[in-house]
Design a protein around this motif. Structure first.
Motif, PDB file in Angstrom:
ATOM      1  N   ASP A  36       0.837  -1.226   0.140  1.00 51.23           N
ATOM      2  CA  ASP A  36       0.208  -0.027   0.053  1.00 51.23           C
ATOM      3  C   ASP A  36       0.887   1.218   0.015  1.00 51.23           C
ATOM      4  OD1 ASP A  36      -2.505  -1.565  -0.007  1.00 51.23           O
ATOM      5  OD2 ASP A  36      -2.450  -1.773   2.047  1.00 51.23           O
ATOM      6  N   ILE A  37       2.049   1.120   0.829  1.00 48.46           N
ATOM      7  CA  ILE A  37       2.754   2.369   0.844  1.00 48.46           C
ATOM      8  C   ILE A  37       3.540   2.502  -0.543  1.00 48.46           C
ATOM      9  CG2 ILE A  37       5.088   3.339   2.004  1.00 48.46           C
ATOM     10  CD1 ILE A  37       3.866   2.142   4.629  1.00 48.46           C
ATOM     11  N   LEU A  38       3.953   1.374  -1.118  1.00 52.07           N
ATOM     12  CA  LEU A  38       4.564   1.672  -2.490  1.00 52.07           C
ATOM     13  C   LEU A  38       3.533   2.101  -3.608  1.00 52.07           C
ATOM     14  CD1 LEU A  38       6.845   0.920  -4.442  1.00 52.07           C
ATOM     15  CD2 LEU A  38       6.067  -1.498  -4.464  1.00 52.07           C
ATOM     16  N   ARG A  39       2.237   1.665  -3.429  1.00 54.46           N
ATOM     17  CA  ARG A  39       1.360   2.005  -4.490  1.00 54.46           C
ATOM     18  C   ARG A  39       1.281   3.678  -4.162  1.00 54.46           C
ATOM     19  NH1 ARG A  39      -0.788   1.290  -9.255  1.00 54.46           N
ATOM     20  NH2 ARG A  39       0.177   3.322  -9.441  1.00 54.46           N
ATOM     21  N   HIS A  40       1.337   4.098  -2.951  1.00 56.11           N
ATOM     22  CA  HIS A  40       1.132   5.589  -2.873  1.00 56.11           C
ATOM     23  C   HIS A  40       2.448   6.475  -3.426  1.00 56.11           C
ATOM     24  CE1 HIS A  40       0.947   9.009   0.191  1.00 56.11           C
ATOM     25  NE2 HIS A  40      -0.032   9.209  -0.860  1.00 56.11           N
ATOM     26  N   ALA A  41       3.470   5.557  -3.103  1.00 55.20           N
ATOM     27  CA  ALA A  41       4.844   6.377  -3.288  1.00 55.20           C
ATOM     28  C   ALA A  41       5.084   6.388  -4.927  1.00 55.20           C
ATOM     29  CB  ALA A  41       6.027   5.512  -2.785  1.00 55.20           C
ATOM     30  N   VAL A  42       4.469   5.213  -5.572  1.00 56.22           N
ATOM     31  CA  VAL A  42       4.594   5.333  -6.809  1.00 56.22           C
ATOM     32  C   VAL A  42       3.627   6.376  -7.570  1.00 56.22           C
ATOM     33  CG1 VAL A  42       3.972   4.133  -9.046  1.00 56.22           C
ATOM     34  CG2 VAL A  42       5.210   3.157  -7.315  1.00 56.22           C
ATOM     35  N   ASP A  43       2.559   6.389  -7.169  1.00 55.62           N
ATOM     36  CA  ASP A  43       1.497   7.279  -7.551  1.00 55.62           C
ATOM     37  C   ASP A  43       1.973   8.949  -7.139  1.00 55.62           C
ATOM     38  OD1 ASP A  43      -0.199   5.471  -8.444  1.00 55.62           O
ATOM     39  OD2 ASP A  43      -1.596   5.688  -6.534  1.00 55.62           O
ATOM     40  N   THR A  44       2.597   9.202  -6.082  1.00 58.51           N
ATOM     41  CA  THR A  44       2.981  10.371  -5.958  1.00 58.51           C
ATOM     42  C   THR A  44       4.178  10.864  -6.660  1.00 58.51           C
ATOM     43  OG1 THR A  44       2.483   9.935  -3.562  1.00 58.51           O
ATOM     44  CG2 THR A  44       4.146  11.966  -3.970  1.00 58.51           C
ATOM     45  N   THR A  45       5.378   9.825  -6.779  1.00 57.78           N
ATOM     46  CA  THR A  45       6.534   9.929  -7.498  1.00 57.78           C
ATOM     47  C   THR A  45       6.095  10.326  -9.074  1.00 57.78           C
ATOM     48  OG1 THR A  45       7.647   8.499  -6.285  1.00 57.78           O
ATOM     49  CG2 THR A  45       8.317   8.795  -8.624  1.00 57.78           C
ATOM     50  N   MET A  46       5.117   9.554  -9.625  1.00 61.98           N
ATOM     51  CA  MET A  46       4.917  10.007 -11.118  1.00 61.98           C
ATOM     52  C   MET A  46       3.931  11.194 -11.417  1.00 61.98           C
ATOM     53  SD  MET A  46       6.224   7.319 -12.050  1.00 61.98           S
ATOM     54  CE  MET A  46       6.198   7.902 -14.005  1.00 61.98           C
ATOM     55  N   LEU A 104      11.974  -1.263 -10.912  1.00 60.77           N
ATOM     56  CA  LEU A 104      11.538  -0.358 -11.650  1.00 60.77           C
ATOM     57  C   LEU A 104      11.834  -0.665 -13.346  1.00 60.77           C
ATOM     58  CD1 LEU A 104      10.749   2.642 -13.236  1.00 60.77           C
ATOM     59  CD2 LEU A 104      13.146   2.974 -12.360  1.00 60.77           C
ATOM     60  N   ASP A 105      11.027  -0.723 -14.131  1.00 61.65           N
ATOM     61  CA  ASP A 105      11.206  -1.016 -15.858  1.00 61.65           C
ATOM     62  C   ASP A 105      10.823   0.338 -16.406  1.00 61.65           C
ATOM     63  OD1 ASP A 105      11.776  -3.972 -15.323  1.00 61.65           O
ATOM     64  OD2 ASP A 105       9.662  -4.293 -14.915  1.00 61.65           O
ATOM     65  N   VAL A 106      11.742   0.560 -17.425  1.00 57.32           N
ATOM     66  CA  VAL A 106      11.579   1.815 -18.051  1.00 57.32           C
ATOM     67  C   VAL A 106      12.209   1.694 -19.410  1.00 57.32           C
ATOM     68  CG1 VAL A 106      13.306   3.106 -17.090  1.00 57.32           C
ATOM     69  CG2 VAL A 106      11.549   4.381 -17.784  1.00 57.32           C
ATOM     70  N   PHE A 107      11.405   2.090 -20.386  1.00 54.34           N
ATOM     71  CA  PHE A 107      12.043   2.242 -21.912  1.00 54.34           C
ATOM     72  C   PHE A 107      13.264   2.742 -21.905  1.00 54.34           C
ATOM     73  CE2 PHE A 107      11.500   4.240 -26.194  1.00 54.34           C
ATOM     74  CZ  PHE A 107      12.310   3.135 -27.136  1.00 54.34           C
ATOM     75  N   THR A 114      21.007   7.948 -15.433  1.00 49.08           N
ATOM     76  CA  THR A 114      21.030   9.183 -14.847  1.00 49.08           C
ATOM     77  C   THR A 114      19.640   9.385 -14.934  1.00 49.08           C
ATOM     78  OG1 THR A 114      23.019   9.993 -15.758  1.00 49.08           O
ATOM     79  CG2 THR A 114      21.522  11.437 -15.058  1.00 49.08           C
ATOM     80  N   GLY A 115      18.689   9.432 -15.651  1.00 48.59           N
ATOM     81  CA  GLY A 115      17.262   9.622 -15.686  1.00 48.59           C
ATOM     82  C   GLY A 115      16.416   8.528 -14.679  1.00 48.59           C
ATOM     83  N   ALA A 116      16.870   7.446 -14.765  1.00 52.21           N
ATOM     84  CA  ALA A 116      16.335   6.476 -13.892  1.00 52.21           C
ATOM     85  C   ALA A 116      16.606   6.424 -12.697  1.00 52.21           C
ATOM     86  CB  ALA A 116      16.547   5.174 -14.412  1.00 52.21           C
ATOM     87  N   TYR A 117      17.985   6.803 -12.331  1.00 55.88           N
ATOM     88  CA  TYR A 117      18.112   7.309 -10.987  1.00 55.88           C
ATOM     89  C   TYR A 117      17.438   8.198 -10.233  1.00 55.88           C
ATOM     90  CZ  TYR A 117      22.531   4.348 -10.597  1.00 55.88           C
ATOM     91  OH  TYR A 117      23.342   3.205 -10.378  1.00 55.88           O
ATOM     92  N   GLU A 118      17.123   9.530 -11.106  1.00 51.53           N
ATOM     93  CA  GLU A 118      16.224  10.528 -10.410  1.00 51.53           C
ATOM     94  C   GLU A 118      14.978  10.081 -10.133  1.00 51.53           C
ATOM     95  OE1 GLU A 118      17.037  13.297  -9.855  1.00 51.53           O
ATOM     96  OE2 GLU A 118      18.764  13.976 -10.974  1.00 51.53           O
ATOM     97  N   ILE A 119      14.401   9.017 -10.806  1.00 43.91           N
ATOM     98  CA  ILE A 119      12.909   8.609 -10.549  1.00 43.91           C
ATOM     99  C   ILE A 119      13.111   7.937  -9.238  1.00 43.91           C
ATOM    100  CG2 ILE A 119      11.244   6.899 -11.202  1.00 43.91           C
ATOM    101  CD1 ILE A 119      12.013   7.239 -14.118  1.00 43.91           C
ATOM    102  N   VAL A 120      14.040   6.958  -9.112  1.00 47.47           N
ATOM    103  CA  VAL A 120      14.447   6.122  -7.988  1.00 47.47           C
ATOM    104  C   VAL A 120      14.546   6.643  -6.667  1.00 47.47           C
ATOM    105  CG1 VAL A 120      15.914   4.324  -7.024  1.00 47.47           C
ATOM    106  CG2 VAL A 120      15.242   4.008  -9.286  1.00 47.47           C
ATOM    107  N   ARG A 121      15.368   8.088  -6.856  1.00 47.24           N
ATOM    108  CA  ARG A 121      15.670   8.887  -5.849  1.00 47.24           C
ATOM    109  C   ARG A 121      14.227   9.535  -5.109  1.00 47.24           C
ATOM    110  NH1 ARG A 121      19.424  11.753  -8.572  1.00 47.24           N
ATOM    111  NH2 ARG A 121      20.920   9.874  -7.945  1.00 47.24           N
ATOM    112  N   THR A 122      13.519   9.902  -5.953  1.00 43.11           N
ATOM    113  CA  THR A 122      12.141  10.540  -5.541  1.00 43.11           C
ATOM    114  C   THR A 122      11.394   9.358  -4.879  1.00 43.11           C
ATOM    115  OG1 THR A 122      12.244  12.012  -7.520  1.00 43.11           O
ATOM    116  CG2 THR A 122      10.006  11.594  -6.343  1.00 43.11           C
TER     117      THR A 122
END
Length: 423
Positions: A36-46, A104-107, A114-122
């Motif tokens: 539940d916390i992960l779901r909330h964190a992903v929604d907030t991050t995006m 995290l999976d991203v195209f 560098t960009g993926a690290y920013e997402i993970v950091r958030t």
């Protein structure tokens, strides 16, 4: 806001079911994941990364990224979901989890390490803050509520008209082909070997031998390969990935901005001591990493994407990218990639393991270096399963007094990316 694809074109056309062109960040946390916390964190991050909340569409024979307001998918598995599919809500990014792993999976055409690290950091900031009921420092972390500067959005290459003309060099000689040299043509089991090394000890080793993490791993790999094939005629040439943002003066750009520095293990170097070899490799890096030289590489990439864009249909574009990939494979022995110290700040205390996976480059072997929570992790990403090159590399570590831990061996599993021309 629609985004016309440009830098994303070649990465899109080189992806396939066998070699999905994506980044997979695997983070093993200290404790079991709270879904539940992960779901909330992903929604907030995006919310902070609207340029990653997009859907691939085709209009007037050109591809665009259109806004995608569907939720970014979070699944309970280690397998993930196919990107750009109904299962991913047609996003090019998705998350999954199991036990104490977050993935995290991203195209890879949409961003780079560098960009993926920013997402993970958030993500880690929001997840760890709620999971452990702590107030983490916000410095250096992109957060919801920030004003998103245009420099994050805009493609820093597509409209550049002042890039230098690439030099017309003589055709680069063929590089040693690892798969052919080791007789691995029938071994098609994609595999990743993960090796951990103390960050402080390896940095001291680099300091003592005039090295840096990326150049030293490239050198040790070159030495290992040379000892395996001492009579090979083709040169050992390692491609060391380079971040093009500094040369482009675009430090905030989210796009995939990766070039390559060619490190050649010349015959005359083989009898030199390690520190002298490392100095030579660093010299190659310094020379090729000069702004003018990096921008010449950018100009080449721009030219390739422009050529792809000029073709009338997907099949012609696939033909161009296939031809270029075959040329690239001929001149590279292996690839080494180091984004730099992850710097996940206070969230690092909750991380046990960190892995960065991609499809191995066309040469068959890519080494991804991560620096998280006091240690380097070297992921040997292979299109084959044989440990011949890993074992040779580990022997180099042993002979140079570098203590390591071979953590595990896994299938190099990356989710598929659903492609419009395969439907």
């Amino acid at each position: 806001m629609e985004q016309k694809l440009f830098l994303e074109l070649r990465p899109l056309y080189v992806t396939s079911k066998e070699r999905p062109n994506e980044i997979r960040i695997r983070i093993r946390m200290r404790d079991l994941i709270d879904p539940d916390i992960l779901r909330h964190a992903v929604d907030t991050t995006m919310q902070r990364y609207p340029y990653f909340c997009v859907e691939l569409q085709k209009r007037d024979n050109q591809y665009i990224f259109a806004e995608n307001h569907r939720p970014v998918v979070v699944t309970h598995s280690l397998h993930g979901v196919a990107l750009n599919s109904e299962d991913s809500n047609y996003h090019m990014i998705a998350f999954c989890w199991q036990d104490n792993w977050i993935i995290l999976d991203v195209f890879h055409g949409m961003t780079d390490g560098t960009g993926a690290y920013e997402i993970v950091r958030t993500l880690l900031y929001y997840y760890c803050s709620e999971r452990y009921d702590v107030r983490l420092k916000e410095d250096g972390i992109r957060l919801v509520g920030d004003e998103i500067p245009k420099e994050e959005w805009i493609d820093p290459v597509a409209n550049r008209t002042d890039l230098p003309t690439p030099r017309r060099n003589e055709e680069m000689s063929d590089a040693l082909n690892l798969i052919a040299s080791a007789g691995l043509e029938e071994d098609h089991r994609r595999t990743v070997y993960s090796i951990a090394i103390s960050e402080s000890e390896f940095m001291k080793f680099n300091l003592d031998n005039d090295g840096s993490p990326g150049t030293m791993v490239s050198l040790l790999l070159s030495r290992a390969i040379a000892k395996l094939f001492p009579d090979a005629n083709d040169i050992i040439r390692i491609t060391l990935c380079v971040n093009q943002r500094k040369a482009l003066h675009a430090p905030a750009a989210h796009q995939s901005l990766v070039g390559g520095i060619m490190l050649e293990y010349k015959d005359k170097m083989r009898d030199w001591p390690l520190d002298q070899q490392a100095t030579a490799y660093r010299g190659m890096v310094l020379a090729q990493n000069q702004e003018e030289n990096v921008l010449m590489g950018v100009a080449s990439i721009k030219g390739i994407n422009g050529l792809i864009l000029s073709k009338e249909n997907d099949q012609e574009r696939l033909g161009v990218t296939s031809y270029i990939s075959a040329l690239a494979a001929r001149v590279m022995t292996a690839t080494v990639s180091y984004v730099g110290k992850a710097n996940y700040h206070e969230a690092e205390q909750y991380i046990r393991d960190f892995r960065a996976w991609t499809s191995s480059a066309t040469d068959g072997l890519t080494v991804e270096i991560s620096a998280v929570n006091g240690r380097f992790t070297l992921d040997f990403l292979q299109t084959f399963s044989s440990p011949v090159f890993v074992n040779a590399f580990l022997k180099e570590l042993e002979e140079n007094g570098i203590v390591y831990d071979l953590q595990d061996v896994n299938e190099l599993e990356l989710p598929n990316i659903k492609l419009p021309w395969t439907e």
